[in-house]
Design a protein around this motif. Structure first.
Motif: not given
Length: 186
Positions: A135, A44, A139, A148, A161, A146, A159, A168
């Motif tokens: 994504s 990231m 990303q 959410q 990220p 990410s 969120t 995820a």
């Protein structure tokens, strides 16, 4: 000082050995119910720094060339402004990346972020209505996604990220399962 072990008031001598405090022993004051925090992957930070460079370097080149041609060479030094933003933003992105973390607890999910203004969001599992994994193209290029979280109150959507896609998806499945089990019955 006195020796209270045997109930008599005798001075404690200076030549008695004192046990040193060991630095490698765990601290007893740490509570067992403290959340276990998980930070964001290093990819990231690499993605955000690349995006910063992809914006600032061409802007600096364009500024230098255009001002050098149309206003004269002394004005081309204004091309250093985007380079200054690049040098300023590089460590700030690192601080921001280190500030993001999350923790799963028994009844809720904690999300913490912020460098100057610390913000902590608590999302109860029973209030979650929708959990999405997103994504974008950058990303996906860096192997990130990410998460959410949509809750009953629109103001408390959260969120996370820059997660690895497997993490995820694991979080999405776990949060969905816990949300259904602890549904608040809206």
């Amino acid at each position: 000082m006195t020796d209270a072990a045997d109930g008599q008031d005798e001075p404690v001598g200076r030549d008695e050995p004192v046990e040193p405090v060991r630095q490698d022993e765990p601290v007893e004051s740490v509570r067992q119910d403290e959340p276990v925090w998980t930070g964001l992957p290093h990819a990231m930070l690499r993605m955000r720094r690349l995006l910063l460079a992809l914006w600032m370097v061409p802007l600096a080149v364009a500024t230098g060339v255009l001002l050098g041609i149309f206003a004269g060479p002394p004005w081309a030094t204004f091309a250093l402004v985007p380079i200054g933003f690049l040098a300023w933003g590089w460590p700030l992105l690192g601080r921001n990346w280190r500030s993001w973390r999350y923790a799963e607890r028994a009844d809720d999910l904690l999300i913490q972020r912020g460098v100057l203004w610390h913000e902590q969001t608590v999302v109860p599992y029973g209030r979650m209505q929708l959990v999405e994994v997103e994504s974008g193209p950058f990303q996906r290029k860096f192997g990130l996604a990410s998460l959410q979280l949509h809750t009953a109150a629109a103001a408390t959507d959260a969120t996370i990220p820059g997660l690895e896609p497997a993490e995820a998806e694991r979080l999405r499945d776990r949060l969905t399962e816990l949300g259904e089990a602890r549904s608040a019955g809206l």
